[in-house]
Design a protein around this motif. Structure first.
Motif, PDB file in Angstrom:
ATOM      1  N   HIS A  26       0.864  -1.183   0.000  1.00 36.51           N
ATOM      2  CA  HIS A  26       0.000   0.000   0.000  1.00 36.51           C
ATOM      3  C   HIS A  26       0.900   1.232   0.000  1.00 36.51           C
ATOM      4  O   HIS A  26       1.778   1.352   0.850  1.00 36.51           O
ATOM      5  CB  HIS A  26      -0.902   0.037   1.234  1.00 36.51           C
ATOM      6  N   ILE A  65      -3.010   4.707   2.288  1.00 36.20           N
ATOM      7  CA  ILE A  65      -4.046   3.900   2.929  1.00 36.20           C
ATOM      8  C   ILE A  65      -4.483   4.564   4.222  1.00 36.20           C
ATOM      9  O   ILE A  65      -3.696   5.258   4.886  1.00 36.20           O
ATOM     10  CB  ILE A  65      -3.520   2.466   3.225  1.00 36.20           C
ATOM     11  N   GLN A 113      -5.971   3.032   7.510  1.00 37.33           N
ATOM     12  CA  GLN A 113      -6.326   1.820   8.249  1.00 37.33           C
ATOM     13  C   GLN A 113      -7.140   2.101   9.501  1.00 37.33           C
ATOM     14  O   GLN A 113      -7.496   1.164  10.220  1.00 37.33           O
ATOM     15  CB  GLN A 113      -5.063   1.043   8.648  1.00 37.33           C
ATOM     16  N   THR A 156      -4.900  -1.198  -1.963  1.00 43.04           N
ATOM     17  CA  THR A 156      -5.883  -0.313  -1.340  1.00 43.04           C
ATOM     18  C   THR A 156      -7.091  -0.195  -2.267  1.00 43.04           C
ATOM     19  O   THR A 156      -6.948   0.126  -3.444  1.00 43.04           O
ATOM     20  CB  THR A 156      -5.282   1.077  -1.102  1.00 43.04           C
ATOM     21  N   ILE A 167     -10.755   2.026   2.190  1.00 44.25           N
ATOM     22  CA  ILE A 167      -9.513   2.223   2.950  1.00 44.25           C
ATOM     23  C   ILE A 167      -8.593   3.246   2.279  1.00 44.25           C
ATOM     24  O   ILE A 167      -7.402   3.280   2.549  1.00 44.25           O
ATOM     25  CB  ILE A 167      -8.759   0.897   3.202  1.00 44.25           C
ATOM     26  N   ARG A 190      -8.386   4.389  -1.351  1.00 41.60           N
ATOM     27  CA  ARG A 190      -7.814   4.292  -2.692  1.00 41.60           C
ATOM     28  C   ARG A 190      -7.745   5.671  -3.352  1.00 41.60           C
ATOM     29  O   ARG A 190      -8.680   6.463  -3.272  1.00 41.60           O
ATOM     30  CB  ARG A 190      -8.656   3.340  -3.550  1.00 41.60           C
ATOM     31  N   GLY A 219       1.764  -0.706   5.279  1.00 38.98           N
ATOM     32  CA  GLY A 219       0.509   0.007   5.442  1.00 38.98           C
ATOM     33  C   GLY A 219       0.468   0.888   6.674  1.00 38.98           C
ATOM     34  O   GLY A 219      -0.580   1.447   7.002  1.00 38.98           O
TER      35      GLY A 219
END
Length: 360
Positions: free
Chosen positions: A30, A33, A35, A104, A108, A110, A311
């Motif tokens: 990623h 991102i 998370q 991604t 989350i 993109r 990530g």
């Protein structure tokens, strides 16, 4: 149906290329991102001192705490700096890498335009993911109101028209986010991914729950929905140490298994694992290599993928982490020490991703 011009090709964010152009490939990373997932992984610490740390930007002063509280630091769970992503990606290229799959997708963070910018700035091939992280708070309500076919149609659009109003197109379905127990939206996302696979010819990758039964249930759902399991990747074999029995069941079903947390050396937040009925059994890189050697000896070399799943900030070299070049710089030499051959490494890092990413 996807344009027949894609058949046998790979679709990157800058256009269609031949599979032979992929070279050394990281199939699960990623660049950008979020998370935090609306707080799903974040639990407000009880103590005042840790509560303050949880809301601070990641710095050298709090880095030691963040490393052992990766899911308790909001800032750690967000990668949103394109210039930093470019610098970090170039480290992989300087070590001989050529392609990175950014998994991604919807829910989350993109960002198709940013991925295209990173590809242009680095000269790397970047393949973008599609589909839904279906039970993210950012997508849950939308997915709940959609049928399997409608979601699949959106995924097909990502491949044929472009993502989020851009001309930048996806090249893989995933990562389809799942947890344990599997939630209705997640099952819907899997079924839609299977349908989209039949319409696009693309591979499907899945983020499974941590429980040992989780990936097996996922495979059952995908198979019942008509997925080609030979083009399905079950991610995170090494996140909480799936049993050998589970790994072999996935491989015998035809799936790829992905060891994608190289660099994460032996620590995993217990709270997150225990919530899904799993001990936080995170192996170190040597443990990963030993498991991979065992699977190679059992005849599964052509179903193994290797990556880092970068990530979080603590994974980047800019924050003292291992970065996207870690496999090439540190792990491959260690593999040689333990008897993994150059030919086997080439199969896992070049041939297997090439086979996976070629649209059928």
């Amino acid at each position: 149906m996807t344009d027949s011009a894609l058949s046998g090709k790979v679709q990157t964010v800058l256009g269609i290329i031949e599979p032979e152009c992929l070279g050394v490939t990281l199939p699960h990373e990623h660049f950008l991102i979020d998370q935090t997932l609306g707080g799903v992984y974040f639990v407000e610490p009880e103590s005042l001192s840790e509560r303050a740390l949880a809301h601070q930007p990641v710095t050298l002063e709090n880095l030691s705490w963040v490393r052992y509280h990766t899911k308790d630091s909001l800032d750690n769970q967000v990668l949103d700096n394109v210039d930093m992503a470019i610098r970090e990606a170039l480290l992989f290229k300087f070590e001989g890498g050529s392609t990175i799959v950014d998994q991604t997708n919807c829910g989350i963070g993109r960002d198709a335009r940013a991925l295209a910018r990173i590809a242009r700035a680095t000269g790397l091939n970047i393949v973008m993911g599609s589909g839904y992280y279906a039970d993210s708070p950012k997508t849950s309500e939308r997915v709940s109101g959609m049928g399997d076919e409608a979601i699949a149609e959106e995924i097909v659009g990502d491949f044929t028209r472009g993502v989020d109003g851009t001309a930048v197109r996806a090249g893989i379905i995933g990562e389809l986010g799942c947890s344990w127990p599997l939630r209705p939206n997640e099952a819907k996302g899997l079924r839609a991914g299977a349908l989209a696979q039949t319409l696009t010819g693309a591979a499907v990758t899945v983020h499974p729950g941590r429980n040992d039964d989780a990936p097996l249930e996922i495979v059952e759902v995908l198979a019942a929905a008509g997925a080609d399991l030979n083009r399905v990747v079950i991610n995170h074999m090494d996140r909480c140490g799936y049993s050998l029995e589970t790994r072999l069941s996935l491989l015998k079903a035809g799936c790829y298994v992905e060891y994608d947390l190289f660099g994460f050396e032996g620590y995993y937040p217990a709270r997150v694992a225990l919530a899904e009925g799993k001990l936080p059994d995170m192996p170190n890189d040597l443990g990963r290599i030993r498991e991979i050697l065992d699977l190679i000896e059992r005849g599964f070399l052509e179903r193994i993928l290797l990556s880092h799943d970068i990530g979080m900030k603590v994974m980047l070299t800019s924050y003292g982490g291992w970065g996207y070049a870690h496999l090439l710089r540190e792990v491959v030499p260690l593999m040689h020490v333990y008897g993994v051959t150059d030919e086997q490494i080439h199969t896992m890092m070049v041939e297997n991703p090439k086979r996976l990413l070629a649209i059928q």
